[in-house]
Write a protein that holds these residues in place. Sequence first.
Motif, PDB file in Angstrom:
ATOM      1  N   PRO A   1       0.507 -13.714   3.119  1.00 12.79           N
ATOM      2  CA  PRO A   1      -0.845 -13.791   2.544  1.00 12.79           C
ATOM      3  C   PRO A   1      -1.786 -12.864   3.300  1.00 12.79           C
ATOM      4  CG  PRO A   1      -0.419 -15.687   3.936  1.00 12.79           C
ATOM      5  CD  PRO A   1       0.866 -14.916   3.867  1.00 12.79           C
ATOM      6  N   PRO A   2      -2.948 -12.581   2.728  1.00 16.65           N
ATOM      7  CA  PRO A   2      -3.934 -11.751   3.438  1.00 16.65           C
ATOM      8  C   PRO A   2      -4.356 -12.419   4.741  1.00 16.65           C
ATOM      9  CG  PRO A   2      -4.579 -12.085   1.149  1.00 16.65           C
ATOM     10  CD  PRO A   2      -3.412 -12.966   1.403  1.00 16.65           C
ATOM     11  N   LYS A   3      -4.652 -11.596   5.731  1.00 10.45           N
ATOM     12  CA  LYS A   3      -5.107 -12.125   7.015  1.00 10.45           C
ATOM     13  C   LYS A   3      -6.522 -12.666   6.876  1.00 10.45           C
ATOM     14  CE  LYS A   3      -2.273  -9.104   9.819  1.00 10.45           C
ATOM     15  NZ  LYS A   3      -2.255  -8.093  10.873  1.00 10.45           N
ATOM     16  N   PRO A   4      -6.852 -13.709   7.636  1.00 11.52           N
ATOM     17  CA  PRO A   4      -8.219 -14.246   7.567  1.00 11.52           C
ATOM     18  C   PRO A   4      -9.221 -13.264   8.174  1.00 11.52           C
ATOM     19  CG  PRO A   4      -6.956 -15.361   9.275  1.00 11.52           C
ATOM     20  CD  PRO A   4      -6.008 -14.448   8.556  1.00 11.52           C
ATOM     21  N   GLY A   5     -10.461 -13.412   7.761  1.00 13.05           N
ATOM     22  CA  GLY A   5     -11.518 -12.539   8.259  1.00 13.05           C
ATOM     23  C   GLY A   5     -11.648 -11.307   7.384  1.00 13.05           C
ATOM     24  N   GLY A   6     -12.692 -10.583   7.581  1.00 14.20           N
ATOM     25  CA  GLY A   6     -12.918  -9.384   6.781  1.00 14.20           C
ATOM     26  C   GLY A   6     -13.326  -9.736   5.363  1.00 14.20           C
ATOM     27  N   GLY A   7     -13.301  -8.746   4.524  1.00 12.50           N
ATOM     28  CA  GLY A   7     -13.682  -8.946   3.128  1.00 12.50           C
ATOM     29  C   GLY A   7     -12.532  -9.481   2.298  1.00 12.50           C
ATOM     30  N   PRO A   8     -12.807  -9.796   1.060  1.00 14.87           N
ATOM     31  CA  PRO A   8     -11.746 -10.278   0.177  1.00 14.87           C
ATOM     32  C   PRO A   8     -10.770  -9.136  -0.134  1.00 14.87           C
ATOM     33  CG  PRO A   8     -13.758  -9.943  -1.054  1.00 14.87           C
ATOM     34  CD  PRO A   8     -14.106  -9.733   0.389  1.00 14.87           C
ATOM     35  N   PRO A   9      -9.535  -9.463  -0.446  1.00 19.88           N
ATOM     36  CA  PRO A   9      -8.559  -8.412  -0.775  1.00 19.88           C
ATOM     37  C   PRO A   9      -9.009  -7.620  -2.001  1.00 19.88           C
ATOM     38  CG  PRO A   9      -7.482 -10.563  -0.593  1.00 19.88           C
ATOM     39  CD  PRO A   9      -8.948 -10.804  -0.498  1.00 19.88           C
ATOM     40  N   LYS A  10      -8.784  -6.314  -1.975  1.00 17.82           N
ATOM     41  CA  LYS A  10      -9.153  -5.463  -3.108  1.00 17.82           C
ATOM     42  C   LYS A  10      -8.107  -5.502  -4.209  1.00 17.82           C
ATOM     43  CE  LYS A  10     -11.947  -2.200  -0.529  1.00 17.82           C
ATOM     44  NZ  LYS A  10     -12.159  -0.798  -0.169  1.00 17.82           N
ATOM     45  N   HIS A  11      -6.851  -5.765  -3.818  1.00 20.90           N
ATOM     46  CA  HIS A  11      -5.759  -5.761  -4.777  1.00 20.90           C
ATOM     47  C   HIS A  11      -4.917  -7.012  -4.602  1.00 20.90           C
ATOM     48  CE1 HIS A  11      -6.725  -1.570  -5.545  1.00 20.90           C
ATOM     49  NE2 HIS A  11      -6.716  -1.374  -4.244  1.00 20.90           N
ATOM     50  N   GLU A  12      -4.425  -7.536  -5.714  1.00 17.56           N
ATOM     51  CA  GLU A  12      -3.524  -8.682  -5.632  1.00 17.56           C
ATOM     52  C   GLU A  12      -2.204  -8.228  -5.031  1.00 17.56           C
ATOM     53  OE1 GLU A  12      -2.997 -10.663  -9.339  1.00 17.56           O
ATOM     54  OE2 GLU A  12      -5.139 -10.580  -9.809  1.00 17.56           O
ATOM     55  N   ARG A  13      -1.537  -9.133  -4.359  1.00 15.42           N
ATOM     56  CA  ARG A  13      -0.254  -8.802  -3.731  1.00 15.42           C
ATOM     57  C   ARG A  13       0.771  -8.337  -4.771  1.00 15.42           C
ATOM     58  NH1 ARG A  13      -2.795  -8.113   0.447  1.00 15.42           N
ATOM     59  NH2 ARG A  13      -2.543  -9.403   2.277  1.00 15.42           N
ATOM     60  N   ARG A  14       0.751  -8.946  -5.923  1.00 14.89           N
ATOM     61  CA  ARG A  14       1.704  -8.550  -6.968  1.00 14.89           C
ATOM     62  C   ARG A  14       1.488  -7.111  -7.400  1.00 14.89           C
ATOM     63  NH1 ARG A  14       3.515 -12.032 -12.262  1.00 14.89           N
ATOM     64  NH2 ARG A  14       4.996 -10.531 -13.050  1.00 14.89           N
ATOM     65  N   GLU A  15       0.230  -6.671  -7.493  1.00 17.43           N
ATOM     66  CA  GLU A  15      -0.066  -5.292  -7.872  1.00 17.43           C
ATOM     67  C   GLU A  15       0.471  -4.311  -6.828  1.00 17.43           C
ATOM     68  OE1 GLU A  15      -1.467  -4.179 -10.715  1.00 17.43           O
ATOM     69  OE2 GLU A  15      -1.428  -6.250 -11.390  1.00 17.43           O
ATOM     70  N   ILE A  16       0.381  -4.672  -5.565  1.00 18.38           N
ATOM     71  CA  ILE A  16       0.888  -3.814  -4.502  1.00 18.38           C
ATOM     72  C   ILE A  16       2.410  -3.703  -4.598  1.00 18.38           C
ATOM     73  CG2 ILE A  16       1.146  -3.590  -2.003  1.00 18.38           C
ATOM     74  CD1 ILE A  16      -1.631  -4.995  -1.813  1.00 18.38           C
ATOM     75  N   ILE A  17       3.076  -4.821  -4.810  1.00 17.68           N
ATOM     76  CA  ILE A  17       4.529  -4.810  -4.935  1.00 17.68           C
ATOM     77  C   ILE A  17       4.946  -4.048  -6.191  1.00 17.68           C
ATOM     78  CG2 ILE A  17       6.595  -6.245  -5.182  1.00 17.68           C
ATOM     79  CD1 ILE A  17       5.312  -6.295  -2.384  1.00 17.68           C
ATOM     80  N   ASP A  18       4.201  -4.190  -7.287  1.00 16.80           N
ATOM     81  CA  ASP A  18       4.493  -3.413  -8.501  1.00 16.80           C
ATOM     82  C   ASP A  18       4.415  -1.914  -8.210  1.00 16.80           C
ATOM     83  OD1 ASP A  18       5.093  -5.408 -10.344  1.00 16.80           O
ATOM     84  OD2 ASP A  18       3.013  -5.605 -11.022  1.00 16.80           O
ATOM     85  N   ALA A  19       3.403  -1.495  -7.476  1.00 15.60           N
ATOM     86  CA  ALA A  19       3.240  -0.073  -7.145  1.00 15.60           C
ATOM     87  C   ALA A  19       4.401   0.413  -6.281  1.00 15.60           C
ATOM     88  CB  ALA A  19       1.914   0.154  -6.434  1.00 15.60           C
ATOM     89  N   LEU A  20       4.785  -0.365  -5.292  1.00 13.98           N
ATOM     90  CA  LEU A  20       5.908   0.023  -4.433  1.00 13.98           C
ATOM     91  C   LEU A  20       7.214   0.073  -5.224  1.00 13.98           C
ATOM     92  CD1 LEU A  20       5.043  -2.055  -1.246  1.00 13.98           C
ATOM     93  CD2 LEU A  20       4.834   0.424  -1.543  1.00 13.98           C
ATOM     94  N   ALA A  21       7.419  -0.879  -6.105  1.00 16.90           N
ATOM     95  CA  ALA A  21       8.628  -0.890  -6.931  1.00 16.90           C
ATOM     96  C   ALA A  21       8.656   0.333  -7.855  1.00 16.90           C
ATOM     97  CB  ALA A  21       8.699  -2.180  -7.744  1.00 16.90           C
ATOM     98  N   TYR A  22       7.495   0.715  -8.380  1.00 24.05           N
ATOM     99  CA  TYR A  22       7.432   1.909  -9.221  1.00 24.05           C
ATOM    100  C   TYR A  22       7.855   3.142  -8.431  1.00 24.05           C
ATOM    101  CZ  TYR A  22       5.648   5.834 -11.847  1.00 24.05           C
ATOM    102  OH  TYR A  22       5.546   7.029 -12.494  1.00 24.05           O
ATOM    103  N   TRP A  23       7.342   3.269  -7.211  1.00 25.19           N
ATOM    104  CA  TRP A  23       7.693   4.413  -6.370  1.00 25.19           C
ATOM    105  C   TRP A  23       9.189   4.489  -6.152  1.00 25.19           C
ATOM    106  CZ3 TRP A  23       4.409   6.353  -1.782  1.00 25.19           C
ATOM    107  CH2 TRP A  23       3.150   6.713  -2.229  1.00 25.19           C
ATOM    108  N   VAL A  24       9.795   3.351  -5.858  1.00 26.59           N
ATOM    109  CA  VAL A  24      11.233   3.322  -5.597  1.00 26.59           C
ATOM    110  C   VAL A  24      12.012   3.650  -6.862  1.00 26.59           C
ATOM    111  CG1 VAL A  24      13.157   1.824  -4.956  1.00 26.59           C
ATOM    112  CG2 VAL A  24      11.039   1.755  -3.633  1.00 26.59           C
TER     113      VAL A  24
END
Length: 65
Positions: free
Chosen positions: A37-60
Motif C-alpha cells: 500500500p502507499p506509505k503514510p504521510g505526504g499527499g494522496p497517491p496520484k495513481h491507483e496501484r492497479r494502473e501502475i501495474i497495468d502500465a508495467l505489464a504493458y511495457w513487458v
Amino acid sequence: MLIVLALLEAEMVGERRAYPADLSDVEWAVLALLVPPPKPGGGPPKHERREIIDALAYWVRAGCA
C-alpha cells in the motif's frame, strides 16, 4: 465531435478506456496481495496501484522493458 468531447471529459475526471493489455480482475486479485500500500504521510497517491501495474505489464508485453 461530441464523441471526442466525451472522451476528453472522461480523461479529465480520471476515467480511461480499458486496453487489451490491461490486467483482468482475476489477474489483479492475485497481484493485489503482493503490491504494498502507499506509505503514510505526504499527499494522496496520484495513481491507483492497479494502473501502475497495468502500465508495467504493458511495457513487458510490448517489449519496451
